[in-house]
Scaffold this active site. Structure first.
Site, short mmCIF file in Angstrom:
data_model
loop_
_atom_site.label_atom_id
_atom_site.label_comp_id
_atom_site.label_asym_id
_atom_site.label_seq_id
_atom_site.Cartn_x
_atom_site.Cartn_y
_atom_site.Cartn_z
N LEU A 12 -3.73 -5.85 2.91
CA LEU A 12 -4.21 -5.37 4.21
C LEU A 12 -4.14 -3.84 4.32
O LEU A 12 -5.17 -3.15 4.31
CB LEU A 12 -3.38 -6.02 5.33
CG LEU A 12 -3.73 -5.61 6.77
CD1 LEU A 12 -5.13 -6.05 7.16
CD2 LEU A 12 -2.70 -6.21 7.75
N ASP A 13 -2.89 -3.32 4.39
CA ASP A 13 -2.69 -1.89 4.62
C ASP A 13 -3.22 -1.08 3.43
O ASP A 13 -2.76 -1.25 2.30
CB ASP A 13 -1.20 -1.59 4.80
CG ASP A 13 -0.61 -2.27 6.03
OD1 ASP A 13 -1.18 -2.10 7.11
OD2 ASP A 13 0.41 -2.96 5.90
N THR A 19 -3.92 1.96 7.98
CA THR A 19 -2.68 1.94 8.75
C THR A 19 -1.58 2.80 8.14
O THR A 19 -0.54 2.98 8.76
CB THR A 19 -2.15 0.49 8.87
OG1 THR A 19 -2.30 -0.11 7.59
CG2 THR A 19 -2.86 -0.30 9.92
N LYS A 47 4.19 2.69 0.06
CA LYS A 47 3.00 1.83 0.11
C LYS A 47 3.26 0.51 -0.64
O LYS A 47 3.69 0.52 -1.79
CB LYS A 47 1.79 2.56 -0.46
CG LYS A 47 1.32 3.65 0.48
CD LYS A 47 0.00 4.25 0.05
CE LYS A 47 -0.42 5.28 1.10
NZ LYS A 47 -1.54 6.09 0.66
N ARG A 51 9.48 -3.60 4.61
CA ARG A 51 10.08 -2.75 5.64
C ARG A 51 11.50 -2.34 5.26
O ARG A 51 11.88 -1.18 5.34
CB ARG A 51 10.09 -3.50 6.98
CG ARG A 51 10.32 -2.60 8.17
CD ARG A 51 10.32 -3.39 9.46
NE ARG A 51 9.12 -4.18 9.66
CZ ARG A 51 8.98 -5.12 10.59
NH1 ARG A 51 9.97 -5.36 11.43
NH2 ARG A 51 7.86 -5.81 10.70
N SER A 116 -0.63 -10.04 2.40
CA SER A 116 0.02 -8.81 2.84
C SER A 116 1.51 -8.97 3.01
O SER A 116 1.98 -10.02 3.44
CB SER A 116 -0.60 -8.38 4.18
OG SER A 116 0.16 -7.36 4.78
N SER A 118 3.04 -7.31 5.25
CA SER A 118 3.34 -6.92 6.64
C SER A 118 3.57 -8.10 7.56
O SER A 118 2.81 -9.07 7.58
CB SER A 118 2.18 -6.08 7.19
OG SER A 118 2.42 -5.80 8.55
N GLU A 171 -6.01 -4.50 -4.27
CA GLU A 171 -4.74 -3.85 -3.94
C GLU A 171 -4.82 -2.33 -4.03
O GLU A 171 -5.49 -1.80 -4.90
CB GLU A 171 -3.66 -4.30 -4.94
CG GLU A 171 -2.75 -5.38 -4.44
CD GLU A 171 -1.83 -4.95 -3.31
OE1 GLU A 171 -1.73 -3.75 -3.00
OE2 GLU A 171 -1.19 -5.85 -2.73
#
Ligand code: BG6
Ligand code: MG
Length: 221
Positions: A12-13, A19, A47, A51, A116, A118, A171
């Protein structure tokens, strides 16, 4: 090759949405509150990283040690700032070429899934409207192993009822390319050769990149 690939698993990111700048702002605010500054170059190291692992890297850069409780509070503070930013996202936050590719894949009957790290993926997908173009979503709320472990992509392939070898992973992070390869999938790197040289095919971004261009690049690999 083109006949064999039946699904695409997207990070995703940094692949579908822009983002990284919000993660950077939120981590920078945290670093400032802890008394040190955090550069964009430092941000590259976060990246694709979870978290918790991101916080550990940040603390090592600032040479700061925190108790477990303080770490939890720091992550909550960073995430609250980040969520405030992504809650204001619009379809304009989709990276150039990503939506066009998703639409093309749907027209061609190629399945798509999100893969992802996230835990905030649902908000981003909903705010940008990307949720309409994905057949399955695997995010940090469903996984227990961080990339480069292939768990996130193996779950994605399984959700699409496909074998790993029938899927391609997109990716922008080195750990993500490693995860795709470890899962037995072909990999397309989105970014620079320096980080993504191990990918089977590489594009600087998705702008103007069609499925034909991707399959041709993979065939050459
Ligand atoms: C990844 C990002 O997609 O998700 C990382 O590249 C981020 O920078 C990770 O740390 C976890 O995200 P979140 O939204 O759950 O904090
Ligand atoms: Mg990424």
């Amino acid at each position: 090759m083109q006949d064999k690939i039946r699904g695409v698993l997207f990070d995703l990111d940094g692949v579908l949405v822009d983002t990284a700048k919000y993660h950077y702002q939120a981590w920078s605010q945290l670093a400032e509150s802890l008394g040190f500054s955090f550069t964009e170059k430092d941000n590259e190291r976060l990246k694709g990283v979870s978290r918790q692992a991101s916080l550990e890297i940040l603390l090592s850069i600032g040479n700061v040690s925190l108790t477990d409780k303080q770490k939890e509070n720091a992550m909550a503070e960073k995430n609250a700032n980040y969520v405030e930013m992504i809650s204001k996202m619009t379809p304009g936050g989709i990276l150039p070429g990503a939506l066009e590719l998703l639409k093309e894949l749907r027209e061609k009957g190629i399945k798509t899934a999100l893969g992802s790290a996230s835990k905030n993926a649902p908000i981003i997908l909903e705010r940008t409207g990307l949720d309409q173009y994905l057949d399955a979503v695997v995010d940090g709320n469903r996984t227990s192993q961080a990339k480069p472990d292939p768990e996130v992509f193996l779950l994605g392939a399984s959700d699409l009822n496909l074998k790993p070898g029938e899927c391609v992973v997109f990716e922008d992070a080195e750990a993500g390319v490693e995860a795709g390869k470890a899962g037995g999938m072909l990999t397309v790197g989105i970014g620079h050769e320096d980080q993504l040289g191990a990918a089977d095919a590489l594009f600087p971004n998705l702008k103007g990149v069609s499925w034909t261009m991707i399959t041709e690049a993979l065939e050459k690999s």
